[in-house]
Write a protein that holds these residues in place. Structure first.
Motif, PDB file in Angstrom:
ATOM      1  N   SER A  58       0.869  -1.176   0.000  1.00  0.00           N
ATOM      2  CA  SER A  58       0.000   0.000   0.000  1.00  0.00           C
ATOM      3  C   SER A  58       0.906   1.226   0.000  1.00  0.00           C
ATOM      4  N   ARG A  61       2.820   0.542   3.322  1.00  0.00           N
ATOM      5  CA  ARG A  61       3.189  -0.805   3.798  1.00  0.00           C
ATOM      6  C   ARG A  61       4.059  -1.481   2.745  1.00  0.00           C
ATOM      7  N   LYS A  87       6.713  -3.853  11.498  1.00  0.00           N
ATOM      8  CA  LYS A  87       5.406  -4.383  11.867  1.00  0.00           C
ATOM      9  C   LYS A  87       5.428  -5.882  12.091  1.00  0.00           C
ATOM     10  N   ASP A  99      -2.151 -11.540   7.377  1.00  0.00           N
ATOM     11  CA  ASP A  99      -2.707 -10.488   6.527  1.00  0.00           C
ATOM     12  C   ASP A  99      -1.728  -9.322   6.600  1.00  0.00           C
ATOM     13  N   ARG A 101      -1.584  -6.485   5.361  1.00  0.00           N
ATOM     14  CA  ARG A 101      -2.120  -5.126   5.504  1.00  0.00           C
ATOM     15  C   ARG A 101      -2.484  -4.790   6.948  1.00  0.00           C
ATOM     16  N   GLN A 102      -2.727  -5.808   7.767  1.00  0.00           N
ATOM     17  CA  GLN A 102      -3.214  -5.582   9.124  1.00  0.00           C
ATOM     18  C   GLN A 102      -2.223  -5.971  10.220  1.00  0.00           C
ATOM     19  N   VAL A 103      -1.230  -6.774   9.906  1.00  0.00           N
ATOM     20  CA  VAL A 103      -0.345  -7.327  10.923  1.00  0.00           C
ATOM     21  C   VAL A 103       0.391  -6.215  11.688  1.00  0.00           C
ATOM     22  N   GLU A 104       0.529  -6.434  12.979  1.00  0.00           N
ATOM     23  CA  GLU A 104       1.248  -5.520  13.872  1.00  0.00           C
ATOM     24  C   GLU A 104       2.215  -6.350  14.703  1.00  0.00           C
TER      25      GLU A 104
END
Length: 106
Positions: A58, A61, A87, A99, A101-104
């Motif tokens: 993105s 990201r 991340k 995922d 896009r969402q991983v932290e």
């Protein structure tokens, strides 16, 4: 760039203790960290010039291939402020289960 946080990379390498590739992994992550710290990326095009195999997920990201694509490093980048947040880091196999896009981290 300011990279947050190197400790994340060190802890990951420490957890790989006993694996035959630990020294190579450490060297690869140290090289990535040093290059990233010296970089002055203005946007994703600058990242791709240095890391052609990086995946731009993105606007902020990015996924880097580490140690011949054995490992993946997911970062978020604020190009305007010059900050990179780590991340997630893990094996290529583990990467296939997240995922991006969402991983932290944590």
């Amino acid at each position: 760039m300011r990279i947050i946080s190197r400790r994340t990379l060190r802890e990951f390498v420490a957890r790989r203790a006993g694996h035959k590739d630990q020294a190579a992994l450490k060297a690869a992550l140290d090289a990535w960290f040093d290059e990233g710290r010296r970089a002055r990326w203005a946007g994703t095009a600058d990242v791709k010039r240095l890391y052609a195999s990086a995946s731009i997920v993105s606007a902020d990201r990015i996924v880097f291939n580490i140690k011949g694509n054995d490992y993946r490093l997911v970062v978020a980048v604020d190009f305007e402020k010059g900050i990179v947040w780590i991340k997630w880091i893990g094996t290529h196999a583990d990467y296939d289960r997240i995922d991006v896009r969402q991983v932290e981290y944590g």
